[in-house]
Every structure is written in C-alpha cells, then in structure tokens.
Design a protein around this motif. Sequence first.
Motif, PDB file in Angstrom:
ATOM      1  N   SER A 391       0.566  -1.077   0.053  1.00 19.16           N
ATOM      2  CA  SER A 391      -0.077  -0.084  -0.067  1.00 19.16           C
ATOM      3  C   SER A 391       0.876   1.145   0.001  1.00 19.16           C
ATOM      4  O   SER A 391       2.199   1.062   0.327  1.00 19.16           O
ATOM      5  CB  SER A 391      -0.790   0.195   1.225  1.00 19.16           C
ATOM      6  OG  SER A 391      -1.602   1.225   1.396  1.00 19.16           O
ATOM      7  N   THR A 392       0.405   2.236  -0.466  1.00 19.25           N
ATOM      8  CA  THR A 392       1.058   3.563  -0.345  1.00 19.25           C
ATOM      9  C   THR A 392       1.144   4.161   1.200  1.00 19.25           C
ATOM     10  O   THR A 392       1.733   5.191   1.513  1.00 19.25           O
ATOM     11  CB  THR A 392       0.360   4.785  -1.238  1.00 19.25           C
ATOM     12  OG1 THR A 392      -0.982   4.753  -0.843  1.00 19.25           O
ATOM     13  CG2 THR A 392       0.533   4.430  -2.469  1.00 19.25           C
ATOM     14  N   ASP A 393       0.134   3.671   2.026  1.00 25.97           N
ATOM     15  CA  ASP A 393       0.193   3.834   3.414  1.00 25.97           C
ATOM     16  C   ASP A 393       1.082   2.878   4.309  1.00 25.97           C
ATOM     17  O   ASP A 393       0.710   1.748   4.374  1.00 25.97           O
ATOM     18  CB  ASP A 393      -1.433   3.749   3.766  1.00 25.97           C
ATOM     19  CG  ASP A 393      -1.392   4.160   5.391  1.00 25.97           C
ATOM     20  OD1 ASP A 393      -0.313   4.795   6.012  1.00 25.97           O
ATOM     21  OD2 ASP A 393      -2.439   3.785   6.042  1.00 25.97           O
ATOM     22  N   ALA A 394       2.285   3.347   4.772  1.00 29.51           N
ATOM     23  CA  ALA A 394       3.265   2.567   5.417  1.00 29.51           C
ATOM     24  C   ALA A 394       2.633   2.189   6.802  1.00 29.51           C
ATOM     25  O   ALA A 394       3.089   1.093   7.478  1.00 29.51           O
ATOM     26  CB  ALA A 394       4.482   3.475   5.799  1.00 29.51           C
ATOM     27  N   ALA A 395       1.521   2.491   7.083  1.00 27.04           N
ATOM     28  CA  ALA A 395       1.077   2.304   8.459  1.00 27.04           C
ATOM     29  C   ALA A 395      -0.344   1.259   8.211  1.00 27.04           C
ATOM     30  O   ALA A 395      -1.127   0.920   9.420  1.00 27.04           O
ATOM     31  CB  ALA A 395       0.175   3.180   9.143  1.00 27.04           C
ATOM     32  N   ALA A 396      -0.440   0.737   6.987  1.00 27.76           N
ATOM     33  CA  ALA A 396      -1.585  -0.150   6.686  1.00 27.76           C
ATOM     34  C   ALA A 396      -1.363  -1.425   7.485  1.00 27.76           C
ATOM     35  O   ALA A 396      -0.406  -2.198   7.870  1.00 27.76           O
ATOM     36  CB  ALA A 396      -1.482  -0.670   5.218  1.00 27.76           C
ATOM     37  N   SER A 397      -2.776  -1.956   7.998  1.00 23.38           N
ATOM     38  CA  SER A 397      -2.847  -3.280   8.875  1.00 23.38           C
ATOM     39  C   SER A 397      -2.395  -4.156   7.862  1.00 23.38           C
ATOM     40  O   SER A 397      -2.805  -4.437   6.709  1.00 23.38           O
ATOM     41  CB  SER A 397      -4.138  -3.277   9.415  1.00 23.38           C
ATOM     42  OG  SER A 397      -5.122  -3.463   8.564  1.00 23.38           O
ATOM     43  N   GLN A 398      -1.873  -5.395   8.550  1.00 17.41           N
ATOM     44  CA  GLN A 398      -1.647  -6.645   7.882  1.00 17.41           C
ATOM     45  C   GLN A 398      -2.416  -7.718   8.747  1.00 17.41           C
ATOM     46  O   GLN A 398      -2.628  -7.653   9.760  1.00 17.41           O
ATOM     47  CB  GLN A 398      -0.051  -6.921   8.278  1.00 17.41           C
ATOM     48  CG  GLN A 398       0.873  -5.651   7.653  1.00 17.41           C
ATOM     49  CD  GLN A 398       0.576  -5.657   5.899  1.00 17.41           C
ATOM     50  OE1 GLN A 398       0.107  -6.657   5.231  1.00 17.41           O
ATOM     51  NE2 GLN A 398       0.582  -4.513   5.400  1.00 17.41           N
ATOM     52  N   PRO A 399      -2.663  -8.701   7.986  1.00 23.35           N
ATOM     53  CA  PRO A 399      -3.167  -9.971   8.516  1.00 23.35           C
ATOM     54  C   PRO A 399      -2.233 -10.560   9.330  1.00 23.35           C
ATOM     55  O   PRO A 399      -0.978 -10.605   9.443  1.00 23.35           O
ATOM     56  CB  PRO A 399      -3.464 -10.864   7.293  1.00 23.35           C
ATOM     57  CG  PRO A 399      -2.608 -10.185   6.225  1.00 23.35           C
ATOM     58  CD  PRO A 399      -2.560  -8.962   6.357  1.00 23.35           C
ATOM     59  N   GLU A 400      -2.627 -11.519  10.132  1.00 28.03           N
ATOM     60  CA  GLU A 400      -1.944 -12.143  11.060  1.00 28.03           C
ATOM     61  C   GLU A 400      -0.819 -13.230  10.456  1.00 28.03           C
ATOM     62  O   GLU A 400       0.265 -13.521  10.983  1.00 28.03           O
ATOM     63  CB  GLU A 400      -2.752 -13.206  12.123  1.00 28.03           C
ATOM     64  CG  GLU A 400      -2.037 -13.926  13.245  1.00 28.03           C
ATOM     65  CD  GLU A 400      -1.422 -12.956  14.316  1.00 28.03           C
ATOM     66  OE1 GLU A 400      -0.650 -13.473  14.929  1.00 28.03           O
ATOM     67  OE2 GLU A 400      -1.906 -11.887  14.436  1.00 28.03           O
ATOM     68  N   SER A 401      -1.160 -13.843   9.304  1.00 26.02           N
ATOM     69  CA  SER A 401      -0.191 -14.464   8.602  1.00 26.02           C
ATOM     70  C   SER A 401       1.068 -14.007   8.249  1.00 26.02           C
ATOM     71  O   SER A 401       2.055 -14.187   7.985  1.00 26.02           O
ATOM     72  CB  SER A 401      -0.922 -15.216   7.589  1.00 26.02           C
ATOM     73  OG  SER A 401      -1.432 -14.229   6.470  1.00 26.02           O
ATOM     74  N   ALA A 402       0.551 -12.615   7.689  1.00 27.19           N
ATOM     75  CA  ALA A 402       1.932 -11.756   7.481  1.00 27.19           C
ATOM     76  C   ALA A 402       2.851 -11.461   8.653  1.00 27.19           C
ATOM     77  O   ALA A 402       3.971 -11.388   8.257  1.00 27.19           O
ATOM     78  CB  ALA A 402       1.449 -10.220   6.759  1.00 27.19           C
ATOM     79  N   VAL A 403       2.279 -11.051   9.790  1.00 25.97           N
ATOM     80  CA  VAL A 403       3.099 -10.784  10.709  1.00 25.97           C
ATOM     81  C   VAL A 403       3.969 -11.923  11.293  1.00 25.97           C
ATOM     82  O   VAL A 403       5.167 -11.846  11.546  1.00 25.97           O
ATOM     83  CB  VAL A 403       2.143 -10.405  11.925  1.00 25.97           C
ATOM     84  CG1 VAL A 403       3.280 -10.066  13.193  1.00 25.97           C
ATOM     85  CG2 VAL A 403       1.407  -9.211  11.739  1.00 25.97           C
ATOM     86  N   THR A 404       3.225 -13.179  11.060  1.00 26.00           N
ATOM     87  CA  THR A 404       4.043 -14.422  11.351  1.00 26.00           C
ATOM     88  C   THR A 404       5.428 -14.602  10.506  1.00 26.00           C
ATOM     89  O   THR A 404       6.382 -14.860  10.485  1.00 26.00           O
ATOM     90  CB  THR A 404       3.117 -15.643  11.206  1.00 26.00           C
ATOM     91  OG1 THR A 404       2.224 -15.732  12.407  1.00 26.00           O
ATOM     92  CG2 THR A 404       3.928 -17.170  11.387  1.00 26.00           C
ATOM     93  N   ALA A 405       4.820 -14.364   9.059  1.00 27.75           N
ATOM     94  CA  ALA A 405       5.813 -14.528   8.034  1.00 27.75           C
ATOM     95  C   ALA A 405       6.897 -13.392   8.214  1.00 27.75           C
ATOM     96  O   ALA A 405       8.150 -13.834   8.073  1.00 27.75           O
ATOM     97  CB  ALA A 405       5.390 -14.118   6.867  1.00 27.75           C
ATOM     98  N   ILE A 406       6.719 -12.181   8.871  1.00 29.25           N
ATOM     99  CA  ILE A 406       7.838 -11.370   9.022  1.00 29.25           C
ATOM    100  C   ILE A 406       8.774 -11.710  10.129  1.00 29.25           C
ATOM    101  O   ILE A 406       9.755 -11.508  10.019  1.00 29.25           O
ATOM    102  CB  ILE A 406       7.123  -9.899   9.441  1.00 29.25           C
ATOM    103  CG1 ILE A 406       6.326  -9.176   8.138  1.00 29.25           C
ATOM    104  CG2 ILE A 406       8.231  -9.129  10.156  1.00 29.25           C
ATOM    105  CD1 ILE A 406       5.452  -7.992   8.593  1.00 29.25           C
ATOM    106  N   THR A 407       8.069 -12.448  10.992  1.00 27.39           N
ATOM    107  CA  THR A 407       8.758 -12.801  12.348  1.00 27.39           C
ATOM    108  C   THR A 407       9.891 -14.149  11.902  1.00 27.39           C
ATOM    109  O   THR A 407      11.263 -14.045  12.268  1.00 27.39           O
ATOM    110  CB  THR A 407       8.110 -13.367  13.436  1.00 27.39           C
ATOM    111  OG1 THR A 407       6.920 -12.299  13.806  1.00 27.39           O
ATOM    112  CG2 THR A 407       8.845 -13.922  14.631  1.00 27.39           C
ATOM    113  N   VAL A 408       9.052 -15.023  11.161  1.00 27.00           N
ATOM    114  CA  VAL A 408      10.205 -16.209  10.915  1.00 27.00           C
ATOM    115  C   VAL A 408      11.282 -15.648   9.704  1.00 27.00           C
ATOM    116  O   VAL A 408      12.417 -16.183   9.733  1.00 27.00           O
ATOM    117  CB  VAL A 408       9.181 -17.218  10.034  1.00 27.00           C
ATOM    118  CG1 VAL A 408       9.909 -18.175   9.310  1.00 27.00           C
ATOM    119  CG2 VAL A 408       8.314 -17.727  10.935  1.00 27.00           C
ATOM    120  N   GLY A 409      11.023 -14.498   9.058  1.00 26.18           N
ATOM    121  CA  GLY A 409      12.046 -14.164   7.959  1.00 26.18           C
ATOM    122  C   GLY A 409      13.095 -13.205   8.522  1.00 26.18           C
ATOM    123  O   GLY A 409      14.046 -13.154   8.099  1.00 26.18           O
TER     124      GLY A 409
END
Length: 447
Positions: A391-409
Amino acid sequence: MSALGTRTRLGYSLGSFVTGAFGTVPGLLLLPYLTDTLAVPAAAAGAIVLLPKAWDVVFNPVAGRLSDADLARRGSRTRSLVAGGLVLAVTFAALFAHPGFGSVGADSAYVVAVFFLCATAFAFFQVPFNALPAELTDGYHERTRLTTWRIAVLALAILTSGALAPAITNGIGGVNGYRVMGVFVAVLIVLGTVAVILGIRGVPVSEPRRPTASWRELVATMRRWRSFRLLLGVYFIQALGVATLLAAVSYVARYVLGDAGYQSLLFAGFVGPALLVMPLWDRVGRSGGKLAGFRVATVALSLALAGLVFARALPPAMVFVLAALAGVGYAGIQVFPLALLPDLITEEERRTGEARAGVTAGVWTAAEALGLALGPSLFGLVLSWGGYVSSTDAAASQPESAVTAITVGFSLLPAVLVALGLPLLRREVFSSERKRRDRDDGKAVEA
C-alpha cells in the motif's frame, strides 16, 4: 611490507563507508520504498531489488580483470576506486529521487535502470577495494589486524548509514524523506572514497603480476581452487542470511514491535557490538586461527537469531539484547572470511605466477552482491506467502499470517542460512591457513 602504519590501516578502512552504505541502505529501505511508497506488489518489488544486483554476478569478475590489467599498466588501482566511488554517489542519490512518472510501471522501470547504474559503479570501487589487502601487506597476522580495523569502521559506517538513513526517512516522511536520505548517503560515499585514496597514497604494493592470459585459463583455475570455492560458498550463503535479516528490520519494527521508531534502535543493536568486540575476534584469530574463529562466530550468530523467533512474545528490551548477541557473531563472520581471502590469493599467485587479486575479488564481490540481492528478494517472497498487503500507506494493517511471516523471515530463516555455512568450512581451507600462519609466526620468531 608486513607491518602497516596507522594512517594506512585507517585510510583503507574508511573506504568501508562506501561499501557499508551501499551494502546496507538498499537492503533496509529499497524494498519498503517500493512497496509502501510506489505501491509495487511485494513479489515484484523483490524482483526489482534482485535484477540489478544479479548483474554484478556477470560484471564483477570483468571489473576484476580490468582492475588487474590497470594495475599492471599503471601500478595502481586508484583510477577505478575514484571513478567507481564518485559515480556511485551520484546514482545513489538518483535512486531514491522518486521521478513521479504517474504509474507504478514507469516508476519501477526508473528504479531498475538507476539501480543497474549503481551496481556497475559499485563494482568499479568494491573490486579493487577488496583486492588491496593482498597487496598492501603479506603478513598473516597483519592482514587480520587490517581486516579488524576495516570491519570496525564498517560497523561504524553501517550504524551511521543504517541507523540515520531510516531516521531521516521516517523523520521527514514521504517522498521528500527518501530524497533527503539519498543525498545524505551520497555524501557519505564521497567522503569514504576520498578517505581511502588519501590513506593508501604512497604505500608500496607488491610487485604487479601479469594478468591471466585467458578466461578459459581463469575458469580452469577456479575449478581447481577448491579452498577458495569453499570459502566463497560460506560467504555467499551467510551474506544471503544477513541480507534477509536486514530486509526484515523495517517490517519487524512496525508490525512485530509496533513502533517504526524501533527500526534504527534494532539495527544499531545488531551492528553496534562490532565496534566493541573487534579486539576479541583479533585475539581469537591470533590464538586459535582464523578458521576456528569463523566457526565460533557462525554458531554464535545462528543461535542468537534463532532466539529472535520469540520476538512477538518478548519485551522490546529483550529483543534488543538478542539482536546485540547476534551482532557479536555477525562481527566475526565479517572479519574471518575477509582475513582468509588474501592468504588464499597469495598462495594461488605464488603457484601460478599470475595476478589473482583483482579477478578473485571480482568473483568474491559478485557472490556477495548476489547474496545481498537475493536476501530482500527472498524476504519479499516470504511476505507474499504470508499475504502481506502492499500500500502507499506505510501504516496499513496486516493479516496475522503476514506478521508471522515477518517474524520467521527475521529469525529462523537467516539463522538456518548462516548455519548452513558450517559444513563448508573444511580442512582444505584449514590446512592452507595453518601453513600460512606457521610460516608467518616463524618469520616473527626469526625477527
């Protein structure tokens, strides 16, 4: 020619402001710049980050061969260092200038084209820069000392560029934040280029050898040179792991820790320990050998990164502590391969009677560039698999799966990649290192 003066060590090491800035800032900010400012889909943004860097895999060995030929003709690699550094500064500022063509496709094409120019200019600086330690001194321990100085300054450069660049971007915000940040990093690159030229000026180098007669002969040498290929393999896969980690920092700060301001602190916590532990790794290399130190640093970094998988459940202070512990290992995996490389080059040049420093540095930097490019691309795929919403909005909310992916990555994936280098640290490298160390220690005793 074994011992170097303080001016030479410091001057050469200050060139790390060029390599540190370009090696760090695109890995930290180019992916979020594409996904959250230009609205490029995550998978496509990862490919954009990869393509220009992949060019280095082809071009860096060519730059190394050109550098060896220039050394043979002029007795110096200075011309390439100056041209590469100054052109890189200009093109880096242009990279984040945001042309505003009005379409995602056009803006993306601009970024790709300018990043290609950046990568080419960087090759003309980095290749001779990496070749110099094999020519400035032939001392086994002096090369370790020179490398520890270099990595200490590199840590300072990474802290300066990696911490201040996001702070500038976030502090100003939007397109203007990226533009000001690009100019700031360009100034650091110019200062680093000037410093390394002044530092090595007047220092005698080893007698230039004739360049390799043909590419076919060079390829045959690389196929026989197993110790170099093993060391190169370790360096590549660990660069890939570190690049994946760095690409994740911005996302971890925003979506795992919940505060974009933590980005600079998290980055500083990872890189900062290198300024403090360089004397420790120097002593480890002198007492136990460079390869043993390399193994210890690899294990330390892998374990600390694995612990960061719990970042979502830990208080931010504990996350910073684990990042600092990882930074101790990170400092070691930077020092020891770069300290081993000139020793391998010297042995090969003695065997063949031909120049190897430039072209070997070209192959080395090509592998490093590929690892640094694949890291953000790999993390981009992880984001895509996790359902990350661009998104052009850096503060856009993310699904739980995306946050998990960020943590693992950010944790398990780079931990596994770094640990995969251990099986490649075999006796072929160790036996060459031991002979070199024993010979250098013998000279010291005779003296």
